[in-house]
Design a protein around this motif. Sequence first.
Motif, PDB file in Angstrom:
ATOM      1  N   CYS A  57     -36.440 -10.416 -11.543  1.00 37.78           N
ATOM      2  CA  CYS A  57     -35.176 -10.096 -10.248  1.00 37.78           C
ATOM      3  C   CYS A  57     -35.276  -8.498  -9.398  1.00 37.78           C
ATOM      4  O   CYS A  57     -35.700  -8.352 -10.062  1.00 37.78           O
ATOM      5  CB  CYS A  57     -33.752 -10.594 -10.974  1.00 37.78           C
ATOM      6  SG  CYS A  57     -33.223  -8.642 -11.864  1.00 37.78           S
ATOM      7  N   LYS A  58     -34.713  -9.139  -9.323  1.00 36.17           N
ATOM      8  CA  LYS A  58     -35.308  -7.655  -7.597  1.00 36.17           C
ATOM      9  C   LYS A  58     -34.370  -6.684  -8.906  1.00 36.17           C
ATOM     10  O   LYS A  58     -33.460  -6.661  -9.411  1.00 36.17           O
ATOM     11  CB  LYS A  58     -34.676  -7.552  -6.128  1.00 36.17           C
ATOM     12  CG  LYS A  58     -35.270  -8.132  -5.934  1.00 36.17           C
ATOM     13  CD  LYS A  58     -34.410  -8.405  -4.187  1.00 36.17           C
ATOM     14  CE  LYS A  58     -35.088  -9.296  -3.024  1.00 36.17           C
ATOM     15  NZ  LYS A  58     -34.249  -9.966  -2.141  1.00 36.17           N
ATOM     16  N   GLU A  59     -34.369  -5.205  -8.987  1.00 36.24           N
ATOM     17  CA  GLU A  59     -34.162  -4.119  -9.749  1.00 36.24           C
ATOM     18  C   GLU A  59     -32.584  -4.121  -8.862  1.00 36.24           C
ATOM     19  O   GLU A  59     -31.760  -4.039  -9.789  1.00 36.24           O
ATOM     20  CB  GLU A  59     -34.686  -2.734  -8.762  1.00 36.24           C
ATOM     21  CG  GLU A  59     -34.711  -1.787  -9.637  1.00 36.24           C
ATOM     22  CD  GLU A  59     -34.862  -0.539  -9.712  1.00 36.24           C
ATOM     23  OE1 GLU A  59     -34.570   0.892 -10.487  1.00 36.24           O
ATOM     24  OE2 GLU A  59     -36.297  -0.484  -9.343  1.00 36.24           O
ATOM     25  N   THR A  60     -31.722  -4.069  -7.613  1.00 39.04           N
ATOM     26  CA  THR A  60     -30.850  -3.790  -7.676  1.00 39.04           C
ATOM     27  C   THR A  60     -30.140  -5.656  -8.260  1.00 39.04           C
ATOM     28  O   THR A  60     -28.725  -5.455  -8.074  1.00 39.04           O
ATOM     29  CB  THR A  60     -30.640  -4.760  -5.711  1.00 39.04           C
ATOM     30  OG1 THR A  60     -31.163  -5.312  -5.158  1.00 39.04           O
ATOM     31  CG2 THR A  60     -31.496  -3.212  -5.586  1.00 39.04           C
ATOM     32  N   GLU A  61     -29.915  -5.879  -8.671  1.00 38.48           N
ATOM     33  CA  GLU A  61     -30.080  -7.590  -9.010  1.00 38.48           C
ATOM     34  C   GLU A  61     -29.047  -6.790 -10.669  1.00 38.48           C
ATOM     35  O   GLU A  61     -29.039  -8.272 -10.745  1.00 38.48           O
ATOM     36  CB  GLU A  61     -30.247  -8.798  -8.605  1.00 38.48           C
ATOM     37  CG  GLU A  61     -30.472  -8.764  -7.088  1.00 38.48           C
ATOM     38  CD  GLU A  61     -31.259 -10.368  -6.685  1.00 38.48           C
ATOM     39  OE1 GLU A  61     -31.028 -11.057  -6.483  1.00 38.48           O
ATOM     40  OE2 GLU A  61     -32.071 -10.564  -7.737  1.00 38.48           O
ATOM     41  N   PRO A  86     -33.489 -17.385 -14.014  1.00 40.37           N
ATOM     42  CA  PRO A  86     -34.853 -17.292 -13.680  1.00 40.37           C
ATOM     43  C   PRO A  86     -33.209 -15.241 -13.344  1.00 40.37           C
ATOM     44  O   PRO A  86     -31.959 -15.373 -12.722  1.00 40.37           O
ATOM     45  CB  PRO A  86     -34.853 -16.966 -12.697  1.00 40.37           C
ATOM     46  CG  PRO A  86     -35.176 -18.061 -12.449  1.00 40.37           C
ATOM     47  CD  PRO A  86     -33.961 -18.885 -13.137  1.00 40.37           C
ATOM     48  N   PRO A  87     -33.412 -14.657 -14.267  1.00 39.32           N
ATOM     49  CA  PRO A  87     -34.442 -13.749 -14.826  1.00 39.32           C
ATOM     50  C   PRO A  87     -34.110 -13.397 -15.960  1.00 39.32           C
ATOM     51  O   PRO A  87     -34.266 -12.542 -17.291  1.00 39.32           O
ATOM     52  CB  PRO A  87     -34.843 -12.231 -14.371  1.00 39.32           C
ATOM     53  CG  PRO A  87     -33.257 -12.330 -14.087  1.00 39.32           C
ATOM     54  CD  PRO A  87     -32.470 -13.207 -13.318  1.00 39.32           C
ATOM     55  N   LEU A  88     -33.645 -14.422 -17.140  1.00 38.49           N
ATOM     56  CA  LEU A  88     -32.997 -14.823 -18.750  1.00 38.49           C
ATOM     57  C   LEU A  88     -34.424 -14.958 -19.826  1.00 38.49           C
ATOM     58  O   LEU A  88     -34.973 -16.046 -19.532  1.00 38.49           O
ATOM     59  CB  LEU A  88     -32.061 -14.626 -18.618  1.00 38.49           C
ATOM     60  CG  LEU A  88     -30.899 -14.579 -17.641  1.00 38.49           C
ATOM     61  CD1 LEU A  88     -29.355 -15.626 -18.269  1.00 38.49           C
ATOM     62  CD2 LEU A  88     -29.957 -12.892 -18.098  1.00 38.49           C
ATOM     63  N   LEU A 109     -35.365  -9.093 -17.036  1.00 36.80           N
ATOM     64  CA  LEU A 109     -37.252  -9.750 -16.067  1.00 36.80           C
ATOM     65  C   LEU A 109     -36.816  -8.835 -14.960  1.00 36.80           C
ATOM     66  O   LEU A 109     -36.115  -9.793 -14.000  1.00 36.80           O
ATOM     67  CB  LEU A 109     -37.548 -10.097 -16.820  1.00 36.80           C
ATOM     68  CG  LEU A 109     -37.387 -11.193 -17.496  1.00 36.80           C
ATOM     69  CD1 LEU A 109     -38.589 -11.997 -18.022  1.00 36.80           C
ATOM     70  CD2 LEU A 109     -37.639 -10.561 -18.922  1.00 36.80           C
ATOM     71  N   VAL A 110     -37.237  -7.589 -14.889  1.00 38.21           N
ATOM     72  CA  VAL A 110     -36.460  -7.595 -13.634  1.00 38.21           C
ATOM     73  C   VAL A 110     -38.627  -7.358 -12.947  1.00 38.21           C
ATOM     74  O   VAL A 110     -39.036  -6.387 -13.128  1.00 38.21           O
ATOM     75  CB  VAL A 110     -36.158  -5.695 -13.520  1.00 38.21           C
ATOM     76  CG1 VAL A 110     -36.191  -5.267 -11.970  1.00 38.21           C
ATOM     77  CG2 VAL A 110     -34.785  -5.511 -14.350  1.00 38.21           C
TER      78      VAL A 110
END
Length: 152
Positions: free
Chosen positions: A45-49, A121-123, A133-134
């Motif tokens: 995922c995006k860092e912001t998420e 995603p992203p687990l 996962l970032v």
Amino acid sequence: MLNFLLKVIIADIKKAGEGADMNVNCARKLLKIFSIPGEPFEFGCKETEARKFARLARENYPEQNVCIVSSWVIVDFKSNKRRAPPCETRLYAGCVELDFASRFAHGRRILTTPMITISTPPLFITSNTAYILVGEGSRKAINARKICAGTF
């Protein structure tokens, strides 16, 4: 990075007991796996998420610790049989961004215990941790026989 992984893998081998000395060489070869590029895997995922997904992980997996990681590789260790499914899948994370249980310091590298499931995603879920996962990552499959032969 390689020294840390070597320590983790050798510790696992020593726990297994019999044949540990013979398997140290295999462990050294196994470390090369992480220097071989995998296939890009669009799962992070995006860092912001990341915090949003951390909340989702706590809701859906309340018994798990939650850890946010980046610079990751999912490795499928395949059995020696041709059409068999992976015998074990683990996550290597090059950087711990945030461990909500304070087990791992920021920036630490980790090699997880085997995957239980990979979820929306992203687990990436193991027996005791839900990893978020970032960013970009990759996935690769390695045949168990080839690990010790050094032909991966």
